[in-house]
Design a protein around this motif. Structure first.
Motif, short mmCIF file in Angstrom:
data_model
loop_
_atom_site.label_atom_id
_atom_site.label_comp_id
_atom_site.label_asym_id
_atom_site.label_seq_id
_atom_site.Cartn_x
_atom_site.Cartn_y
_atom_site.Cartn_z
N ILE A 1 34.92 4.01 0.13
CA ILE A 1 34.15 4.98 -0.63
C ILE A 1 34.08 4.55 -2.09
CG2 ILE A 1 34.13 7.38 -1.41
CD1 ILE A 1 35.31 8.05 1.39
N PHE B 1 36.44 14.77 3.93
CA PHE B 1 35.88 14.86 5.29
C PHE B 1 36.57 13.88 6.23
CE2 PHE B 1 31.98 17.23 4.26
CZ PHE B 1 31.91 17.97 5.42
N VAL B 2 36.67 12.63 5.75
CA VAL B 2 37.24 11.59 6.60
C VAL B 2 38.69 11.92 6.94
CG1 VAL B 2 37.85 9.15 6.71
CG2 VAL B 2 35.71 9.85 5.68
N THR C 1 33.50 13.26 0.53
CA THR C 1 33.46 12.40 1.71
C THR C 1 34.87 12.02 2.14
OG1 THR C 1 31.43 11.50 0.83
CG2 THR C 1 32.42 10.33 2.67
#
Lengths: 336, 307
Positions: free
Chosen positions: B287, B18-19, B15
Motif C-alpha cells: 500500500i 480492510f486487509v 485499505t
C-alpha cells in the motif's frame, strides 16, 4: 426525360467540353467503382490479420497440440495420475514417454493431468470473470448516475487491496466449504479435479472481474457517446436494440482481448500457489506442484522438473503470444 | 497538493485496515488450528486454545488483536516460540532485512536496466534488435518465477558450478535469486517503456519539435522520454507486488531466511500471529508503494492535480 442528366451547354462550351465527355456512367462503370475494395467484415479482417501473424499462428498450433494431449493423454494412458509402481525414476521409454517419478508414477499422465488443471483454471476463470465483468460493467454503464458512482467506488476500493495476500489466504480458507459442496455426486467430474481447484477458481474470479468490469464499462460508455448511437436513438431504437446491435458488437473486440489476457494470469497464479504448496491439494497433480515435487531429485533426475516447468512455460508463452496477436487483430484503433 | 497527499494517505490507511480485518476472519475460518497434529490429544489442544485465547468468540479475539496492534504488539509466533522465544515483531525484524536486500537489489536492477533497454527498442523500432527484444520479452513474461529460478539454478549452480544456490553469504550468492526475480521484471518494464515511447513519438508535438530543427537526441530525451516515463512510474507499484510474490517462491528455493518464506510456512502451520504479522507488513509495504506512486504521479503529471 425525367431524371436524365442534362448538361448545361453554355458551361460546356466555356470549359471546352464535347457532349461525349459527360456521359452518364454505365452500369459497368458503377460496378467497377463499387468493387475497388470488396466489403470486409470486422471478423474477416480480424481473422486475416491474425493469420498473417506467423508467431501467433505457430503458438496457436502449439497450444492446440497441448490441449489435445491434455484431453486425450490421461484418457489413453494405461496409468492413472496416482498409480504407483516399483519402476522408480525411469528415463523416457515407449511405455513412459517422460519417464516416472520417485514413486514410480507415470510422468506423462501426471503432467498431462496437471495441464488439464491449468487449462481448466485459466479458461474457467476467464469465463466467469467475463460473465461477472459484463454484468457489473454493463449495469454500471447503462444505469449510470449514483448507482454507477457507487459501483465504481467499490471497484476502486477492490483495486487497492493487495490481491496476492488475500488470494492465498482465501483459497486456503474456502477449501473445506467447496469440498462439502462438491460431495454432491452431480458434480463428480469437477470434484475429480480436486476441491482446491474450485476454491482457487472462485477466488480468482472474485478478484479478477474488477479489471474486466472497468474495461466493459469503459468500452460501453465510449461507444454510447458516439453519434451513430444517438442517431439510432433518434430513430426510436429501444435499449435492447442499442445494446445488442450497437454497443456489444463494437465493444466485443476489447472484451475478448481482456478475457484472453486473464487466462495466462490465472494459470500463473495457480501454478504459483501449487508450487508453494497452498494450491491444488495432493494427490491431484498440478504443473506447479509437480515442479515443486520434482525439486527433490533435481540433480540426479532433472527430467521431471524440465518436463513440468517446460510445459507450463510453453502453455503460458502460447497464451501470451496468442493474446498479443489477438490484440493486434481485434483492436480497432490499430486497424488501417 | 497537500490535500491530495493527505487524502491518499487516509484511503491507504483504510485499505490497510480492510486487509487486516479480512485476513483475520479468513484465517480463523480456514480449517484447522495452530495446534492441529494427528497425534495431539484433543484435551491438550483445547487447553492450548484456551491458553492463547482462541476459544473465545472471533469478535472478541478480533477486538483484542486490534487493541494489541494499536499498542505495537503483534504477539508471539506459535510454532517458533518454543524454538527461538522471539515475538513476531522480532522475527520480522530479523527476516525482513534479508528479503529487503534481495527484493531491493532486484527492483533497482530491473528499473535501471529496463529503461535504457526499452528506449533502445523504441529507437530501433522494427529492426532485428526490436523483434528479438519483443520475442524475449514475451518469453520472459511467460516464465513463472520458479521456472526461471530452477533454470538458473541448474545452469549456473549444478552444471557450471560457478554460483552458489543456497543461503545469502557473499555477493555471489545474491546473483541467482536476484536475477531469477529480475529477468521477467526487466523485460516487462522495458516492453512498457518501448510501447509508451512509441506512442509518444507518434504525437504531434514530437513532429513539431523535429520540425523546428532540434537534434534527435534532444527530441528523444527532452520531449519524448519525459512523457513516456509517466506510465512506467505507475508500473513500479505493481512491480513491488510481483517482487513480493516472487520472494515467497525464491526465498524458499534458495533457502533465504526471509519474510516470504516464513509467510508461506506460517499459513501452512496456521500460525495465526505470524500470519497476521507478515500480512500486515506485506500489505503495508504494497500500500505504501502504491501510495508513493500515486503521489509521485500527482507531482509528475500536472493534469492529475487539477482534478
Amino acid at each position: 426525360m425525367r431524371g436524365e442528366f442534362q448538361p448545361d451547354s453554355e458551361l460546356m462550351k466555356e470549359y471546352g467540353l464535347a457532349p461525349d465527355d459527360l456521359l452518364p456512367a454505365s452500369a459497368e462503370d458503377k460496378e467497377a467503382t463499387d468493387q475497388i475494395r470488396p466489403s470486409v467484415s470486422y471478423w474477416q479482417d480480424a481473422r486475416k490479420r491474425f493469420m498473417r501473424n506467423k508467431v501467433g499462428m505457430a503458438m496457436l498450433i502449439v497450444l492446440a497440440i497441448i490441449v489435445l494431449a491434455a484431453i486425450l493423454g490421461p484418457m489413453l494412458s494405461p496409468y492413472t495420475y496416482q498409480s504407483q509402481s516399483r519402476d522408480v525414476r525411469l528415463g523416457p521409454s515407449l511405455s513412459h514417454p517422460f519417464g516416472t517419478d520417485r514413486l514410480g508414477r507415470d510422468t506423462f499422465t501426471r503432467v498431462m493431468f496437471g495441464t488439464r488443471v491449468s487449462l481448466f483454471v485459466g479458461v474457467a476463470t476467464s469465463f466467469s470473470v467475463l460473465i461477472i465483468g459484463l454484468a457489473y460493467g454493463g449495469i454500471s454503464a447503462y444505469v449510470g448516475g449514483w448507482a454507477d458512482n457507487i459501483m465504481m467506488r467499490f471497484v476502486d476500493l477492490m483495486m487497492t487491496i493487495p490481491t496476492v495476500l488475500i488470494v492465498i489466504i482465501l483459497s486456503v480458507a474456502t477449501r473445506d466449504i467447496f469440498t462439502s459442496l462438491l460431495t454432491n455426486p452431480r458434480y463428480a467430474a469437477i470434484a475429480s479435479m480436486g476441491s482446491g481447484l474450485i476454491s482457487i477458481l472462485a477466488v480468482f474470479s472474485m478478484f479478477n472481474w474488477i479489471g474486466m468490469a472497468r474495461t466493459v464499462r469503459g468500452a460501453l460508455l465510449m461507444n454510447r457517446s458516439q453519434e451513430y448511437v444517438m442517431a439510432s436513438e433518434a430513430f426510436g431504437a429501444k435499449a435492447g436494440w442499442i445494446i445488442t446491435k450497437h454497443l456489444l458488437p463494437n465493444s466485443i473486440g476489447i472484451i475478448i482481448i481482456s478475457a484472453t489476457g486473464i487466462i495466462p494470469g490465472a494459470i500463473a497464479m495457480e501454478s504459483f500457489l501449487s508450487f508453494i504448496g497452498l494450491g491444488v491439494a495432493a494427490p491431484v497433480p498440478s504443473l506447479g506442484s509437480l515442479a515443486a515435487d520434482a525439486l527433490n531429485g533435481i540433480i540426479s533426475y532433472p527430467l521431471n522438473i524440465i518436463v513440468s516447468s517446460g510445459l507450463i512455460s510453453m502453455l503460458m508463452l502460447s497464451f501470451n503470444v496468442i493474446g498479443d496477436s489477438l490484440r493486434d487483430a481485434l483492436d480497432p484503433r490499430l486497424r488501417k | 497538493m497537500l490535500r491530495y497527499i493527505a487524502k491518499h494517505f487516509v484511503s491507504s490507511l483504510i485499505t490497510l485496515f480492510f486487509v487486516v480485518t479480512i485476513t483475520f476472519f479468513l484465517m480463523q475460518a480456514a480449517p484447522g488450528n495452530p495446534f492441529m497434529n494427528e497425534r495431539s490429544d484433543p484435551r491438550v489442544v483445547a487447553r492450548l486454545m484456551e491458553r492463547y485465547g482462541y476459544d473465545r468468540p472471533v469478535w472478541e479475539q478480533y477486538l483484542n488483536y486490534l487493541n494489541d496492534l494499536l499498542h505495537g504488539d503483534l504477539g508471539e509466533s506459535i510454532t517458533d516460540r518454543s524454538l527461538t522465544g522471539m515475538t513476531v515483531l522480532e522475527m520480522l525484524g530479523k527476516y525482513f532485512p534479508n528479503s529487503a536486500k534481495v527484493g531491493g537489489i532486484c527492483a533497482l536492477i530491473s528499473i535501471s536496466l529496463s529503461i535504457p533497454l526499452g528506449l533502445l527498442a523504441a529507437v530501433k523500432h522494427d529492426t532485428l534488435f526490436d523483434r528479438c527484444f519483443i520475442f524475449l520479452s514475451s518469453l520472459f513474461a511467460s516464465l513463472p518465477n520458479f521456472v526461471m529460478a530452477v533454470a538458473l539454478m541448474l545452469c549456473f549452480g549444478v552444471w557450471l558450478k560457478v554460483l552458489p544456490v543456497a543461503y545469502l553469504t557473499d555477493w555471489k550468492s545474491y546473483i541467482l535469486p536476484v536475477f531469477s526475480m529480475a529477468f521477467p521484471q526487466i523485460f516487462g518494464l522495458a516492453r512498457l517503456m518501448r510501447t509508451t515511447m512509441l506512442d509518444v513519438i507518434g504525437q504531434d508535438y514530437i513532429r513539431t519539435a523535429r520540425a523546428k530543427g532540434l537534434p534527435p537526441y534532444k527530441v528523444m530525451f527532452k520531449h519524448a522520454f519525459r512523457n513516456a516515463m509517466l506510465p512506467v512510474v505507475t508500473a513500479v507499484g505493481p512491480m513491488i507486488a510481483t517482487v513480493l510474490t516472487g520472494s515467497m517462491v525464491i526465498e524458499g528455493l534458495f533457502a533465504i531466511a526471509g519474510v516470504g518464506k516464513y509467510y508461506v510456512g506460517s499459513i501452512g502451520a496456521r500460525d495465526y500471529p505470524m500470519i497476521m504479522g507478515t500480512t500486515i507488513m506485506f500489505s503495508a509495504l504494497l500500500i505504501l508503494a502504491n501510495y508513493v506512486v500515486d503521489v509521485l504521479y500527482g507531482i509528475i503529471d500536472p493534469r492529475i492535480k487539477l482534478e
